[in-house]
Design a protein around this motif. Structure first.
Motif, short mmCIF file in Angstrom:
data_model
loop_
_atom_site.label_atom_id
_atom_site.label_comp_id
_atom_site.label_asym_id
_atom_site.label_seq_id
_atom_site.Cartn_x
_atom_site.Cartn_y
_atom_site.Cartn_z
N UNK A 80 54.16 -5.91 25.82
CA UNK A 80 53.09 -4.94 26.07
C UNK A 80 51.76 -5.63 25.81
N UNK A 81 50.91 -5.77 26.85
CA UNK A 81 49.65 -6.50 26.69
C UNK A 81 48.45 -5.70 27.20
N UNK A 82 48.60 -4.37 27.34
CA UNK A 82 47.41 -3.58 27.63
C UNK A 82 46.46 -3.58 26.44
N UNK A 83 47.00 -3.89 25.27
CA UNK A 83 46.25 -4.25 24.08
C UNK A 83 46.90 -5.51 23.51
N UNK A 84 46.11 -6.38 22.95
CA UNK A 84 46.65 -7.62 22.40
C UNK A 84 46.07 -7.84 21.01
N UNK A 85 46.74 -8.72 20.28
CA UNK A 85 46.23 -9.18 18.99
C UNK A 85 45.65 -10.58 19.16
N UNK A 86 44.58 -10.86 18.42
CA UNK A 86 44.04 -12.21 18.31
C UNK A 86 44.12 -12.59 16.84
N UNK B 153 57.33 -0.25 27.43
CA UNK B 153 56.67 -0.51 28.71
C UNK B 153 55.83 -1.77 28.58
N UNK B 154 55.81 -2.56 29.65
CA UNK B 154 55.03 -3.79 29.62
C UNK B 154 55.38 -4.72 30.76
N UNK B 155 54.96 -5.97 30.62
CA UNK B 155 55.26 -7.00 31.61
C UNK B 155 56.54 -7.71 31.22
N UNK B 156 57.44 -7.89 32.18
CA UNK B 156 58.68 -8.59 31.93
C UNK B 156 58.57 -10.00 32.49
N UNK B 157 59.10 -10.95 31.77
CA UNK B 157 59.01 -12.34 32.18
C UNK B 157 60.21 -12.78 33.00
N UNK B 158 60.58 -14.02 32.83
CA UNK B 158 61.66 -14.62 33.60
C UNK B 158 63.01 -14.09 33.13
N UNK B 159 63.91 -13.87 34.09
CA UNK B 159 65.29 -13.50 33.77
C UNK B 159 66.03 -14.75 33.31
N UNK B 160 66.58 -14.70 32.11
CA UNK B 160 67.25 -15.86 31.54
C UNK B 160 68.75 -15.88 31.82
N UNK C 176 77.21 -9.57 23.34
CA UNK C 176 76.44 -8.86 22.31
C UNK C 176 76.14 -9.75 21.11
N UNK C 177 76.82 -10.87 20.98
CA UNK C 177 76.60 -11.77 19.84
C UNK C 177 75.77 -13.00 20.23
N UNK C 178 75.27 -13.04 21.47
CA UNK C 178 74.50 -14.20 21.94
C UNK C 178 73.15 -14.25 21.22
N UNK C 179 72.65 -15.48 21.01
CA UNK C 179 71.35 -15.67 20.36
C UNK C 179 70.19 -15.69 21.34
N UNK C 180 70.47 -15.89 22.62
CA UNK C 180 69.43 -15.96 23.64
C UNK C 180 69.29 -14.62 24.34
N UNK C 181 68.08 -14.05 24.45
CA UNK C 181 67.92 -12.77 25.14
C UNK C 181 68.07 -12.94 26.64
N UNK C 182 68.31 -11.83 27.33
CA UNK C 182 68.40 -11.85 28.78
C UNK C 182 67.01 -11.93 29.43
N UNK C 183 66.00 -11.38 28.77
CA UNK C 183 64.62 -11.40 29.24
C UNK C 183 63.74 -10.93 28.09
N UNK D 200 67.91 -5.72 38.03
CA UNK D 200 67.25 -4.57 38.64
C UNK D 200 65.73 -4.63 38.56
N UNK D 201 65.14 -5.79 38.31
CA UNK D 201 63.68 -5.88 38.19
C UNK D 201 63.19 -7.14 38.88
N UNK D 202 61.90 -7.17 39.15
CA UNK D 202 61.24 -8.37 39.67
C UNK D 202 60.55 -9.09 38.52
N UNK D 203 60.75 -10.37 38.44
CA UNK D 203 60.18 -11.15 37.36
C UNK D 203 58.65 -11.09 37.41
N UNK D 204 58.04 -10.87 36.24
CA UNK D 204 56.59 -10.78 36.15
C UNK D 204 56.01 -9.43 36.50
N UNK D 205 56.87 -8.43 36.73
CA UNK D 205 56.40 -7.11 37.12
C UNK D 205 56.23 -6.20 35.90
N UNK D 206 55.54 -5.09 36.13
CA UNK D 206 55.42 -4.06 35.10
C UNK D 206 56.70 -3.22 35.08
#
Length: 389
Positions: free
Chosen positions: A211-217, A184-191, A200-207, A83-89
């Motif tokens: 959140x990068x409106x603020x970031x850590x360095x 809320x944030x940017x979603x990456x590639x659908x895996x 529910x027991x899988x080790x790999x996430x679906x996506x 239900x989402x577009x990859x790389x979208x907010x």
């Protein structure tokens, strides 16, 4: 040769000699009495004043997201829709994947039927208890029968509570069929795509949502430098080091428009490098800094509340390489002085020793100075670089 011709030759030869003699007299007079405009050498000067100076270390760092959420299923099933577009907010609680909800809907209906049956049994047990209570008050029913009616009522109530909890659980599993974003944030590639089995027991996430409106360095600084800075702060000679801005430079070397702020330092020192980790929070409204990006950060190394600084151009070197300054005295004459220089900060040398506040230093025009010649001083104005981009 006639006497008239010899006289003419004598006159012609005498005129150049007189002319040359006159020129020499004028040069001697000019050297003895130079024009007023050439008596003073014009130089640019600056009057030294105490000011607060912060010395920075330029250190490499790496960007990480302010918050990261791995999208994982809480129930197992076949994915029907992405239900989402990859790389979208995406917004918080926004649906991302839809798992086939038919099995969970069936479980909800079955649990609802069980709850209805338990409630009917409770109603029957309540009627029997009410009758037994009346008969027991009239001494018609035995105590054992009354106790059995009471236990049956309690059992029926427990069955209803269990059935209601089971129904709640089944409704919750049905809601989990719609997988939502916790932040809320940017979603990456659908895996995983439609038709895949979400477990529910899988080790790999679906996506992954970040959140990068603020970031850590995250950077590393020498533990000795960090300790010295904290000692200076604790002594009350400066403000809190964590409140000092941290300048960020992008991969291309451009100064990032938003300064960062130090949040904390690690409690342990790396045994191999003797450094401590420092985390800096940086606003990132335009999403220019991306997680995993390598950057450079200018982190406070030392603070000097009453430093004396001079422009870099003012520092000269003698034949042995020792730094010197040209000091202008009250009589407008110049003298060289050996000094000890410290760090170079924003084109200004810190003078550690050999200079006092209020003294005047020559910045430009040192080559025009001659011993004993009075100086014509003008204030030094640094050249401001014009950004033509």
């Amino acid at each position: 040769m006639s006497s008239m011709f010899r006289s003419f030759i004598a006159v012609v030869l005498t005129v150049p000699v007189i002319f040359l003699s006159a020129c020499k007299d004028e040069q001697a007079q000019a050297q003895a009495n130079p024009p007023e405009s050439e008596t003073a050498a014009r130089v640019s000067v600056v009057t030294v004043q105490q000011r607060k100076v912060v010395v920075f270390d330029e250190l490499p760092g790496r960007v990480s997201a302010f918050r990261t959420a791995e999208i994982r299923p809480q129930v197992s099933g076949i994915i029907q829709k992405r239900l989402f577009n990859e790389g979208a907010e995406v917004d918080r609680n926004e649906p991302l994947f839809q798992i086939d909800a038919a099995p969970f809907s069936a479980d909800v209906e079955a649990s609802s039927a069980i709850l209805a049956r338990m409630e009917a049994e409770l109603l029957n047990a309540q009627i029997k208890f009410d009758r037994a209570e009346v008969l027991s008050s009239q001494k018609i029913l035995s105590a054992e029968s009354f106790n059995n009616a009471t236990a049956a009522l309690a059992q029926a109530k427990a069955n209803v509570a269990e059935a209601r909890a089971n129904l709640t659980r089944r409704k919750l599993e049905l809601s989990y069929a719609s997988i939502r974003s916790p932040i809320a944030g940017l979603i990456g590639q659908a895996l995983m795509s439609e038709g895949g089995l979400a477990s529910s027991s899988a080790t790999t996430p679906l996506a992954v949502v970040q959140q990068i409106d603020r970031v850590y360095v995250d950077i590393r600084q020498s533990s000795m430098t960090r300790e010295a800075l904290e000692d200076l702060v604790s002594a009350g000679e400066s403000d809190d080091a964590a409140k000092l801005p941290v300048q960020i430079f992008t991969v291309a070397g451009k100064l990032y428009e938003e300064p960062g702020q130090v949040l904390f330092s690690d409690m342990s020192v790396d045994a191999g490098t003797g450094s401590v980790g420092i985390r800096v929070e940086v606003p990132n409204p335009n999403r220019q800094l991306l997680p995993g990006m390598y950057i450079r950060a200018k982190v406070p190394r030392s603070i000097h509340p009453d430093a004396l600084t001079v422009p870099q151009e003012a520092v000269l070197r003698d034949p042995s390489g020792r730094p010197q300054l040209i000091i202008v005295g009250a009589d407008k004459t110049a003298s060289r002085r050996n000094v000890q220089v410290g760090s170079l900060v924003d084109g200004q040398y810190m003078i550690v020793d050999g200079l006092s506040a209020g003294e005047t230093v020559v910045v430009l025009g040192q080559d025009r100075i001659q011993g004993g010649v009075k100086l014509e001083t003008v204030p030094y104005r640094p050249v401001v670089a014009v950004n033509k981009s």
